[in-house]
Design a protein around this motif. Structure first.
Motif, PDB file in Angstrom:
ATOM      1  N   LEU A   1      31.791  48.710  38.546  1.00 13.58           N
ATOM      2  CA  LEU A   1      30.706  48.145  39.346  1.00 13.58           C
ATOM      3  C   LEU A   1      31.160  47.060  40.319  1.00 13.58           C
ATOM      4  N   PRO A   2      32.182  46.261  40.003  1.00 21.97           N
ATOM      5  CA  PRO A   2      32.575  45.214  40.963  1.00 21.97           C
ATOM      6  C   PRO A   2      33.421  45.705  42.134  1.00 21.97           C
ATOM      7  N   LEU A   3      33.861  46.974  42.137  1.00 18.33           N
ATOM      8  CA  LEU A   3      34.800  47.439  43.164  1.00 18.33           C
ATOM      9  C   LEU A   3      34.318  47.199  44.602  1.00 18.33           C
ATOM     10  N   PRO A   4      33.026  47.430  44.920  1.00 14.82           N
ATOM     11  CA  PRO A   4      32.588  47.130  46.302  1.00 14.82           C
ATOM     12  C   PRO A   4      32.787  45.676  46.710  1.00 14.82           C
ATOM     13  N   GLY A   5      32.788  44.776  45.746  1.00 16.62           N
ATOM     14  CA  GLY A   5      32.972  43.367  46.057  1.00 16.62           C
ATOM     15  C   GLY A   5      34.343  43.054  46.652  1.00 16.62           C
ATOM     16  N   PHE A   6      35.314  43.909  46.400  1.00 16.22           N
ATOM     17  CA  PHE A   6      36.654  43.677  46.931  1.00 16.22           C
ATOM     18  C   PHE A   6      36.734  43.918  48.442  1.00 16.22           C
ATOM     19  N   LEU A   7      35.680  44.516  49.022  1.00  8.21           N
ATOM     20  CA  LEU A   7      35.657  44.661  50.484  1.00  8.21           C
ATOM     21  C   LEU A   7      35.705  43.301  51.164  1.00  8.21           C
ATOM     22  N   LEU A   8      35.149  42.284  50.506  1.00  8.38           N
ATOM     23  CA  LEU A   8      35.189  40.927  51.061  1.00  8.38           C
ATOM     24  C   LEU A   8      36.605  40.370  51.087  1.00  8.38           C
ATOM     25  N   LEU A   9      37.470  40.921  50.237  1.00  6.76           N
ATOM     26  CA  LEU A   9      38.852  40.441  50.129  1.00  6.76           C
ATOM     27  C   LEU A   9      39.839  41.405  50.768  1.00  6.76           C
ATOM     28  N   ALA A  10      39.341  42.407  51.493  1.00  7.51           N
ATOM     29  CA  ALA A  10      40.193  43.467  52.035  1.00  7.51           C
ATOM     30  C   ALA A  10      41.335  42.960  52.923  1.00  7.51           C
ATOM     31  N   PRO A  11      41.100  42.008  53.852  1.00  7.73           N
ATOM     32  CA  PRO A  11      42.219  41.545  54.690  1.00  7.73           C
ATOM     33  C   PRO A  11      43.367  40.944  53.883  1.00  7.73           C
ATOM     34  N   ASN A  12      43.034  40.154  52.879  1.00 13.37           N
ATOM     35  CA  ASN A  12      44.072  39.554  52.041  1.00 13.37           C
ATOM     36  C   ASN A  12      44.811  40.606  51.226  1.00 13.37           C
ATOM     37  N   ILE A  13      44.071  41.584  50.713  1.00 16.31           N
ATOM     38  CA  ILE A  13      44.693  42.661  49.927  1.00 16.31           C
ATOM     39  C   ILE A  13      45.641  43.479  50.801  1.00 16.31           C
ATOM     40  N   TYR A  14      45.220  43.824  52.032  1.00 20.26           N
ATOM     41  CA  TYR A  14      46.072  44.599  52.938  1.00 20.26           C
ATOM     42  C   TYR A  14      47.325  43.806  53.320  1.00 20.26           C
ATOM     43  N   HIS A  15      47.165  42.523  53.565  1.00 17.58           N
ATOM     44  CA  HIS A  15      48.301  41.677  53.948  1.00 17.58           C
ATOM     45  C   HIS A  15      49.377  41.699  52.861  1.00 17.58           C
ATOM     46  N   HIS A  16      48.977  41.569  51.628  1.00 20.28           N
ATOM     47  CA  HIS A  16      49.956  41.556  50.544  1.00 20.28           C
ATOM     48  C   HIS A  16      50.507  42.945  50.243  1.00 20.28           C
ATOM     49  N   ALA A  17      49.730  43.991  50.542  1.00 21.86           N
ATOM     50  CA  ALA A  17      50.264  45.348  50.403  1.00 21.86           C
ATOM     51  C   ALA A  17      51.432  45.562  51.373  1.00 21.86           C
ATOM     52  N   VAL A  18      51.288  45.028  52.579  1.00 22.23           N
ATOM     53  CA  VAL A  18      52.379  45.128  53.562  1.00 22.23           C
ATOM     54  C   VAL A  18      53.594  44.339  53.080  1.00 22.23           C
ATOM     55  N   LEU A  19      53.372  43.144  52.558  1.00 19.40           N
ATOM     56  CA  LEU A  19      54.477  42.332  52.048  1.00 19.40           C
ATOM     57  C   LEU A  19      55.172  43.017  50.877  1.00 19.40           C
ATOM     58  N   PHE A  20      54.398  43.622  49.994  1.00 11.01           N
ATOM     59  CA  PHE A  20      54.985  44.324  48.853  1.00 11.01           C
ATOM     60  C   PHE A  20      55.865  45.484  49.323  1.00 11.01           C
ATOM     61  N   SER A  21      55.409  46.201  50.343  1.00 12.56           N
ATOM     62  CA  SER A  21      56.164  47.350  50.851  1.00 12.56           C
ATOM     63  C   SER A  21      57.482  46.937  51.500  1.00 12.56           C
ATOM     64  N   GLN A  22      57.582  45.693  51.914  1.00 17.55           N
ATOM     65  CA  GLN A  22      58.787  45.195  52.557  1.00 17.55           C
ATOM     66  C   GLN A  22      59.787  44.600  51.567  1.00 17.55           C
ATOM     67  N   SER A  23      59.445  44.594  50.275  1.00 17.91           N
ATOM     68  CA  SER A  23      60.349  44.028  49.265  1.00 17.91           C
ATOM     69  C   SER A  23      61.515  44.985  49.020  1.00 17.91           C
ATOM     70  N   GLU A  24      62.543  44.486  48.340  1.00 17.78           N
ATOM     71  CA  GLU A  24      63.762  45.265  48.123  1.00 17.78           C
ATOM     72  C   GLU A  24      63.483  46.497  47.264  1.00 17.78           C
ATOM     73  N   PRO A  25      64.203  47.595  47.502  1.00 19.80           N
ATOM     74  CA  PRO A  25      63.990  48.823  46.720  1.00 19.80           C
ATOM     75  C   PRO A  25      64.472  48.663  45.278  1.00 19.80           C
ATOM     76  N   PHE A  26      63.825  49.387  44.399  1.00 16.36           N
ATOM     77  CA  PHE A  26      64.166  49.335  42.974  1.00 16.36           C
ATOM     78  C   PHE A  26      64.070  50.734  42.390  1.00 16.36           C
TER      79      PHE A  26
END
Length: 331
Positions: free
Chosen positions: A202-227
């Motif tokens: 039920l809370p999942l729609p609430g994360f739309l308010l945090l979408a810019p921050n979530i996307y920003h960190h997804a990009v940062l995570f993708s740029q981390s070293e391979p494992f």
């Protein structure tokens, strides 16, 4: 399910979860939102498939009650994770959250009109003194290690105070949610798997308010070293691996806690979770080499003394030791 199994899930899943959360937070302190969203999404998908049978199973507890529970659960999860971005160190984060024991008892007395024995009050007082001793000493270390000028140091301290305020709010909200769950289970029966699904779906729609921050960190995570993941040989950015393991262990942890709520009272659940947090704290200090002074050890002693007093372990050990002493005479 036997309560001992649920306790094992709580300790195994939650302790491992804290390790991966600290690995994430050390690299990106503001990643709390993407961590919370990933955890909620995974548990909601699992519940949608296996608990609700793709939405075909009707809830045993009326959905309106879940909206109230969800509002509290979502708030607690987001605030607790976001506090890591407010100059709150991981050991302090874990110690302070362990104060939920006294919050649960206080709200139980006020809302449920419960009464406890003197030994229970004494044990929780000891646990609380131990927790806040560790909190105070950790706060002093944060201030002394900042190495900033007076103006910047004041700013750091004010952000730290905001983090403490956020954790305090989440502490009381979490205790209130536990009491609300206990009341629901008495009225409609115990449905831990169902509650687990709705609290995360039920809370999942609430994360739309945090979408810019979530996307920003997804990009940062993708740029981390391979494992390269052991056994399966899959290669992916190491931050995504940490996040994946955090999500899996969080599922195990939350599942154990929700099962425990169906078998025990909210105060007992809070005690188990408090002990788990303290074990996580010790591991964090040893593994990540976080500072731990004599005052921290004194706080540790108070916590374990209070825990043993609460569980009345000495009363349980008495008959066992008596039988053990009689055994040689019988032989």
């Amino acid at each position: 399910m036997h309560p001992a199994v649920a306790v094992g899930l709580v300790f195994g899943g939650c302790c491992s979860n804290v390790v991966f959360l600290e690995l994430l937070a050390r690299q990106f302190p503001g990643c709390g939102n993407i961590v919370t969203f990933s955890q909620f999404l995974f548990i909601a998908l699992e519940g949608f498939i296996f608990e609700t049978n793709f939405g075909r199973k009707k809830p045993a507890i009326p959905i309106r009650y879940y909206f109230t529970m969800v509002a509290m659960f979502f708030t607690v999860s987001v605030v607790n994770n976001y506090a890591l971005n407010l100059n709150i160190a991981m050991p302090l984060h874990m110690i302070f959250r362990s104060g939920s024991l006294i919050a649960s008892m206080a709200l139980g007395i006020i809302i449920l009109k419960k009464r406890y024995s003197v030994s229970k009050y004494t044990s929780i007082a000891l646990v609380s003194v131990g927790i806040f001793t560790c909190t105070f000493m950790s706060a002093k270390q944060v201030a002394s290690d900042s190495g900033l000028n007076e103006e910047d140091g004041l700013q750091v301290f004010l952000w730290w105070l905001l983090g403490i305020a956020a954790l305090t709010f989440a502490l009381l909200m979490s205790a209130r949610m536990g009491i609300f769950q206990e009341t629901l289970y008495k009225q409609f029966g115990k449905h831990s798997k169902e509650a687990l699904f709705y609290n995360h779906a039920l809370p999942l729609p609430g994360f739309l308010l945090l979408a810019p921050n979530i996307y920003h960190h997804a990009v940062l995570f993708s740029q981390s070293e391979p494992f390269q993941v052991p056994v399966i040989g899959l290669t992916l950015p190491i931050m995504w691996f940490y996040l994946l393991m955090n999500v899996i262990t969080q599922y195990v942890c939350i599942r154990g806690v929700f099962i425990l709520t169906t078998e025990c009272t909210s105060l007992t659940v809070t005690l188990v979770v408090t002990l788990r947090k303290f074990v996580s704290l010790i591991f964090s200090i040893l593994y990540f080499h976080n500072p731990f002074t004599a005052w921290h050890w004194l706080g540790t002693a108070f916590v374990f003394m209070g825990t043993l007093m609460y569980t009345e372990v000495w009363n349980s050990l008495g008959p066992f030791l008596a039988r053990w002493r009689k055994r040689p005479k019988e032989e």
